[in-house]
Design an enzyme around this catalytic site. Structure first.
Site, PDB file in Angstrom:
ATOM      1  N   ASP A 144      13.199  89.721 -11.255  1.00 19.38           N
ATOM      2  CA  ASP A 144      12.130  89.308 -12.160  1.00 19.38           C
ATOM      3  C   ASP A 144      11.971  87.800 -12.027  1.00 19.38           C
ATOM      4  OD1 ASP A 144      10.226  89.501 -14.307  1.00 19.38           O
ATOM      5  OD2 ASP A 144      11.723  88.567 -15.592  1.00 19.38           O
ATOM      6  N   SER A 145      10.893  87.273 -12.572  1.00 24.65           N
ATOM      7  CA  SER A 145      10.703  85.826 -12.569  1.00 24.65           C
ATOM      8  C   SER A 145      11.751  85.137 -13.449  1.00 24.65           C
ATOM      9  CB  SER A 145       9.295  85.496 -13.070  1.00 24.65           C
ATOM     10  OG  SER A 145       9.079  86.110 -14.327  1.00 24.65           O
ATOM     11  N   TYR A 184       5.713  83.250 -13.380  1.00 21.64           N
ATOM     12  CA  TYR A 184       4.873  83.681 -12.267  1.00 21.64           C
ATOM     13  C   TYR A 184       3.443  83.978 -12.746  1.00 21.64           C
ATOM     14  CZ  TYR A 184       8.967  84.680  -9.211  1.00 21.64           C
ATOM     15  OH  TYR A 184      10.099  84.600  -8.431  1.00 21.64           O
ATOM     16  N   GLY A 185       3.327  84.266 -14.042  1.00 24.42           N
ATOM     17  CA  GLY A 185       2.066  84.785 -14.582  1.00 24.42           C
ATOM     18  C   GLY A 185       0.889  83.837 -14.537  1.00 24.42           C
ATOM     19  N   CYS A 245       9.254  92.502 -12.414  1.00 26.73           N
ATOM     20  CA  CYS A 245       8.207  91.581 -12.852  1.00 26.73           C
ATOM     21  C   CYS A 245       6.832  92.220 -12.624  1.00 26.73           C
ATOM     22  CB  CYS A 245       8.332  90.280 -12.058  1.00 26.73           C
ATOM     23  SG  CYS A 245       7.089  89.067 -12.479  1.00 26.73           S
ATOM     24  N   ASN A 246       6.056  92.358 -13.690  1.00 28.12           N
ATOM     25  CA  ASN A 246       4.718  92.956 -13.565  1.00 28.12           C
ATOM     26  C   ASN A 246       3.828  92.115 -12.657  1.00 28.12           C
ATOM     27  OD1 ASN A 246       4.076  95.235 -15.923  1.00 28.12           O
ATOM     28  ND2 ASN A 246       5.824  93.926 -16.356  1.00 28.12           N
ATOM     29  N   THR A 247       3.919  90.791 -12.799  1.00 21.68           N
ATOM     30  CA  THR A 247       3.066  89.913 -11.998  1.00 21.68           C
ATOM     31  C   THR A 247       3.394  90.067 -10.516  1.00 21.68           C
ATOM     32  OG1 THR A 247       3.053  88.366 -13.858  1.00 21.68           O
ATOM     33  CG2 THR A 247       2.290  87.529 -11.734  1.00 21.68           C
ATOM     34  N   GLU A 298      11.132  85.273 -26.061  1.00 23.54           N
ATOM     35  CA  GLU A 298      12.353  84.545 -25.681  1.00 23.54           C
ATOM     36  C   GLU A 298      12.979  83.838 -26.882  1.00 23.54           C
ATOM     37  OE1 GLU A 298      12.268  82.334 -22.021  1.00 23.54           O
ATOM     38  OE2 GLU A 298      11.410  84.042 -20.941  1.00 23.54           O
ATOM     39  N   CYS A 337       3.949  93.618 -19.298  1.00 18.26           N
ATOM     40  CA  CYS A 337       4.687  92.378 -19.024  1.00 18.26           C
ATOM     41  C   CYS A 337       6.112  92.622 -19.503  1.00 18.26           C
ATOM     42  CB  CYS A 337       4.052  91.211 -19.784  1.00 18.26           C
ATOM     43  SG  CYS A 337       5.021  89.694 -19.709  1.00 18.26           S
ATOM     44  N   THR A 338       7.048  92.108 -18.738  1.00 17.58           N
ATOM     45  CA  THR A 338       8.461  92.385 -19.017  1.00 17.58           C
ATOM     46  C   THR A 338       8.881  92.061 -20.458  1.00 17.58           C
ATOM     47  OG1 THR A 338       8.838  90.187 -18.092  1.00 17.58           O
ATOM     48  CG2 THR A 338       9.350  92.088 -16.686  1.00 17.58           C
ATOM     49  N   HIS A 339       8.269  91.010 -21.037  1.00 15.58           N
ATOM     50  CA  HIS A 339       8.719  90.542 -22.355  1.00 15.58           C
ATOM     51  C   HIS A 339       8.177  91.374 -23.517  1.00 15.58           C
ATOM     52  CE1 HIS A 339       9.581  87.074 -19.879  1.00 15.58           C
ATOM     53  NE2 HIS A 339      10.175  86.453 -20.885  1.00 15.58           N
TER      54      HIS A 339
END
Ligand code: DGL
Length: 299
Positions: free
Chosen positions: A20-21, A52-53, A83-85, A165, A197-199
């Site tokens: 992931d980023s 990365y987004g 990472c989705n991006t 985060e 998105c991961t978050h």
């Protein structure tokens, strides 16, 4: 020769690579770990180059290739692009360069959304993601490939990343930001909303409360874990043997290995907020030019 660069054919006992980023991909790690407790994982968070987004296609592709080469050099049997991006922008390039199966999060998330909306008279799916993922149309394209008649709406929610985060999961500020971002989606009245998105799974409660109980939330990480399990079984790479360990398997235990490209202390702190535990094995590494290093060591 250092162990990390030994080239041997992966088997069912080999670990699964995840990148992931940064720290967000831990939501995908958690989904994989919960679904596949017999597997070991090697996780790379590119914390030196996150986010990365907001970056260009060429840059995300370059970072994604370097991350993938680093993980391939660790003898993984399968690569999960958490990472989705990176999944949206770089999957074809990664697949062309890495000699192992690669699973991104976009296809599984999109297919799951189509599956849960299949019975709706006029299926409508909303997607929330980073700016780059939305601009790529990767989710919309993938949904339309699976179900042409579906209406899709996409919205970027960049502030959700720092809020997750910071663990601001129930603060009033988070609620008002969610209301602002999701306003148009509420008007669109989707059957399902993809957390692209991961978050975003960290903010699941506030997102669900904002859009209402009638909207099914799709966690791309969980959908990916389901598809990874099927793929491992199909390829004969599923680890059916219980791992030998003296204690009960838990998230972040010493069977899983975590790497970051910067700020390991911060990664460990945020990992604790996301997973309730800090990684037992965490190392800082450089991934730039890993392919060149590998070639030098081989010849
Ligand atoms: N991991 C990224 C994603 O899922 C979010 C953070 C970033 O922008 O790098 O798209």
């Amino acid at each position: 020769m250092s162990k990390s660069f030994e080239i041997s054919a992966p088997d069912a006992q080999s670990p699964i690579g995840i990148f992931d980023s940064g720290v967000g991909g831990l939501t995908v790690y958690r989904a994989l770990h919960n679904r596949l407790p017999n597997e070991r994982f090697v996780y790379l968070g590119d914390t030196a180059r996150v986010p990365y987004g907001t970056k260009s296609l060429a840059t995300v592709e370059r970072y994604a290739i370097e991350n993938s080469q680093f993980l391939a050099s660790r003898g993984i049997k399968l690569l999960v692009v958490a990472c989705n991006t990176a999944s949206a922008l770089a999957l074809p390039k990664i697949r062309a360069q890495i000699g192992i199966d690669v699973v991104g999060v976009i296809g599984p998330g999109a297919r799951k959304a189509v599956e849960v909306t299949r019975r709706a008279a006029n299926p409508r799916i909303a997607v929330i993601a980073t700016e780059a993922t939305v601009a790529s149309n990767a989710y919309a394209d993938s949904i339309m490939r699976a179900a042409k008649k579906t209406e899709v709406m996409q919205t970027a929610c960049p502030l959700f990343v720092p809020l997750a985060e910071e663990n601001w999961t129930h603060e009033p500020e988070t609620r008002s930001i969610a209301e602002k971002y999701l306003n148009k989606i509420i008007e669109f009245a989707p059957n399902a909303l993809v957390l692209g998105c991961t978050h975003y799974p960290i903010l699941r409660d506030v997102i669900q409360q904002t859009v209402g109980k009638g909207v099914t939330l799709i966690d791309s990480g969980e959908a990916t874990a389901e598809e990874v399990e099927k793929l491992l079984q199909k390829k004969g790479l599923f680890n059916a043997e219980t791992l030998s360990y003296s204690h009960e398997r838990s998230l972040c235990d010493d069977l899983d290995h975590f790497f970051v490209t910067d700020a390991a202390d911060r990664f460990a702190r945020v990992a604790e907020r996301f997973l309730g535990a800090q990684p037992s094995k965490l190392e800082a590494v450089e991934v730039f030019g890993v392919d060149k290093l590998e070639k030098q060591k081989r010849f």
